[in-house]
Design a protein around this motif. Structure first.
Motif, PDB file in Angstrom:
ATOM      1  N   CYS A 217      60.975  96.733  34.128  1.00  0.00           N
ATOM      2  CA  CYS A 217      61.893  95.314  34.381  1.00  0.00           C
ATOM      3  C   CYS A 217      62.863  95.019  33.912  1.00  0.00           C
TER       4      CYS A 217
ATOM      5  N   GLN B 253      50.975  94.523  32.989  1.00  0.00           N
ATOM      6  CA  GLN B 253      51.152  95.251  34.696  1.00  0.00           C
ATOM      7  C   GLN B 253      52.328  95.398  35.679  1.00  0.00           C
ATOM      8  N   ASN B 254      53.410  95.448  35.071  1.00  0.00           N
ATOM      9  CA  ASN B 254      54.014  95.521  36.181  1.00  0.00           C
ATOM     10  C   ASN B 254      55.305  96.802  36.108  1.00  0.00           C
TER      11      ASN B 254
ATOM     12  N   LYS C 190      61.943  85.577  33.646  1.00  0.00           N
ATOM     13  CA  LYS C 190      61.963  84.592  35.119  1.00  0.00           C
ATOM     14  C   LYS C 190      60.593  84.236  35.835  1.00  0.00           C
ATOM     15  N   ALA C 191      59.753  85.338  36.060  1.00  0.00           N
ATOM     16  CA  ALA C 191      58.594  85.436  36.585  1.00  0.00           C
ATOM     17  C   ALA C 191      58.216  85.057  34.814  1.00  0.00           C
ATOM     18  N   LEU C 192      58.152  85.327  34.329  1.00  0.00           N
ATOM     19  CA  LEU C 192      57.253  84.459  32.800  1.00  0.00           C
ATOM     20  C   LEU C 192      58.162  82.599  32.723  1.00  0.00           C
ATOM     21  N   LYS C 193      59.423  82.507  33.131  1.00  0.00           N
ATOM     22  CA  LYS C 193      59.790  81.168  32.980  1.00  0.00           C
ATOM     23  C   LYS C 193      59.705  80.514  31.273  1.00  0.00           C
TER      24      LYS C 193
ATOM     25  N   PHE D 167      53.431  91.438  30.477  1.00  0.00           N
ATOM     26  CA  PHE D 167      54.004  91.462  32.095  1.00  0.00           C
ATOM     27  C   PHE D 167      54.452  92.815  32.040  1.00  0.00           C
TER      28      PHE D 167
ATOM     29  N   ASP E   5      53.653  87.622  25.757  1.00  0.00           N
ATOM     30  CA  ASP E   5      53.371  87.962  27.139  1.00  0.00           C
ATOM     31  C   ASP E   5      54.550  89.101  28.042  1.00  0.00           C
TER      32      ASP E   5
ATOM     33  N   ASP F   2      64.233  89.191  35.087  1.00  0.00           N
ATOM     34  CA  ASP F   2      63.064  89.451  36.326  1.00  0.00           C
ATOM     35  C   ASP F   2      61.476  88.929  35.807  1.00  0.00           C
ATOM     36  N   ILE F   3      61.678  89.848  33.787  1.00  0.00           N
ATOM     37  CA  ILE F   3      60.937  89.272  33.313  1.00  0.00           C
ATOM     38  C   ILE F   3      61.486  87.865  32.807  1.00  0.00           C
TER      39      ILE F   3
END
Length: 93
Positions: free
Chosen positions: A47, A43-44, A54-57, A40, A36, A51-52
């Motif tokens: 980072c 794509q982004n 948080k975005a991926l939970k 991530f 994941d 932030d990683i």
């Protein structure tokens, strides 16, 4: 073991673990958290850890373990002494 032999062995081990400049098939990544994070970053772009996660939970503990594993394998790298990480390989499907 002589000091020079120990250094040579350490260098060889580092080369084996390093994937710098290589392509890595995402299908060969078994850890779902590592997979994941790699997707991530692909794509982004660069980072920061938080932030990683948080975005991926992903929990901080699981995220840190995955990032440290990816760093050790040479799949991601720190950007110039910062908290940012980025891909260190090209991912392929």
């Amino acid at each position: 073991m002589l000091k020079s032999q120990k250094i040579k062995t350490m260098t060889e081990e580092t080369k084996k673990e390093s994937n710098i400049g290589n392509e890595v098939s995402i299908q060969n990544i078994n850890n779902p958290f590592e997979k994941d994070i790699l997707l991530f970053l692909q794509q982004n772009g660069k980072c920061v850890y938080g932030d990683i996660f948080k975005a991926l939970k992903i929990s901080g503990r699981r995220g840190q373990e995955a990032v440290f594993s990816l760093l050790k394998k040479g799949l991601v790298k720190h950007m110039e002494k910062s908290s940012y990480i980025e891909l260190n390989v090209e991912l392929k499907a």
